[in-house]
Design a protein around this motif. Sequence first.
Motif, short mmCIF file in Angstrom:
data_model
loop_
_atom_site.label_atom_id
_atom_site.label_comp_id
_atom_site.label_asym_id
_atom_site.label_seq_id
_atom_site.Cartn_x
_atom_site.Cartn_y
_atom_site.Cartn_z
N ILE A 30 0.85 -1.19 0.00
CA ILE A 30 0.00 0.00 0.00
C ILE A 30 0.89 1.24 0.00
O ILE A 30 1.79 1.36 0.82
CB ILE A 30 -0.92 -0.01 1.24
CG1 ILE A 30 -1.86 -1.21 1.16
CG2 ILE A 30 -1.69 1.29 1.35
CD1 ILE A 30 -2.66 -1.43 2.40
N TYR A 43 -3.51 6.96 3.70
CA TYR A 43 -3.61 5.74 2.93
C TYR A 43 -5.00 5.63 2.33
O TYR A 43 -6.00 5.90 3.00
CB TYR A 43 -3.31 4.53 3.82
CG TYR A 43 -1.97 4.66 4.49
CD1 TYR A 43 -0.82 4.25 3.84
CD2 TYR A 43 -1.84 5.25 5.74
CE1 TYR A 43 0.42 4.41 4.44
CE2 TYR A 43 -0.61 5.41 6.34
CZ TYR A 43 0.52 4.99 5.68
OH TYR A 43 1.75 5.16 6.26
N ASP A 47 -7.47 0.71 -0.83
CA ASP A 47 -6.31 -0.16 -0.69
C ASP A 47 -6.36 -0.95 0.61
O ASP A 47 -6.04 -2.14 0.64
CB ASP A 47 -5.01 0.65 -0.73
CG ASP A 47 -4.62 1.08 -2.13
OD1 ASP A 47 -5.13 0.48 -3.10
OD2 ASP A 47 -3.81 2.00 -2.25
N PHE A 51 -6.74 -4.95 0.84
CA PHE A 51 -5.71 -5.75 1.49
C PHE A 51 -6.31 -6.66 2.56
O PHE A 51 -5.90 -7.81 2.71
CB PHE A 51 -4.63 -4.86 2.12
CG PHE A 51 -3.50 -5.64 2.68
CD1 PHE A 51 -2.52 -6.16 1.85
CD2 PHE A 51 -3.43 -5.91 4.04
CE1 PHE A 51 -1.48 -6.91 2.36
CE2 PHE A 51 -2.39 -6.66 4.56
CZ PHE A 51 -1.41 -7.17 3.71
N LYS A 56 -3.96 -7.77 -1.33
CA LYS A 56 -3.29 -7.01 -2.39
C LYS A 56 -3.92 -5.63 -2.47
O LYS A 56 -5.00 -5.41 -1.92
CB LYS A 56 -3.37 -7.73 -3.74
CG LYS A 56 -4.73 -8.17 -4.17
CD LYS A 56 -4.63 -9.01 -5.43
CE LYS A 56 -5.94 -9.73 -5.70
NZ LYS A 56 -5.84 -10.58 -6.86
N ASP A 57 -3.23 -4.71 -3.15
CA ASP A 57 -3.77 -3.36 -3.24
C ASP A 57 -4.91 -3.30 -4.26
O ASP A 57 -5.15 -4.24 -5.01
CB ASP A 57 -2.68 -2.36 -3.59
CG ASP A 57 -2.07 -2.58 -4.95
OD1 ASP A 57 -2.16 -3.71 -5.46
OD2 ASP A 57 -1.50 -1.63 -5.50
#
Length: 76
Positions: A30, A43, A47, A51, A56-57
């Motif tokens: 991320i 952030y 994302d 996750f 995963k992003d």
Amino acid sequence: MNRYLTKQQLCELLNCSLSTIERRLKRMPIKECRFGGVGNARYLEKDIIAFIHFNKDFKSCSDPEKEYVREVLLDE
């Protein structure tokens, strides 16, 4: 519309301490975003949710996975 979270908001969302968040973010795919080049790291919420569910992003998720993440965010 994109929503960005601070580390403190991540602590509340994931229910863990700030030191745990900092340690986990080093291994997460991320990217952090800093508005204006300096300041607190933020952030992308998509994302983080991607996750949590798919490890995963958001950009590397398939179309059905992206749709699922969007639905999760709409339900909040």
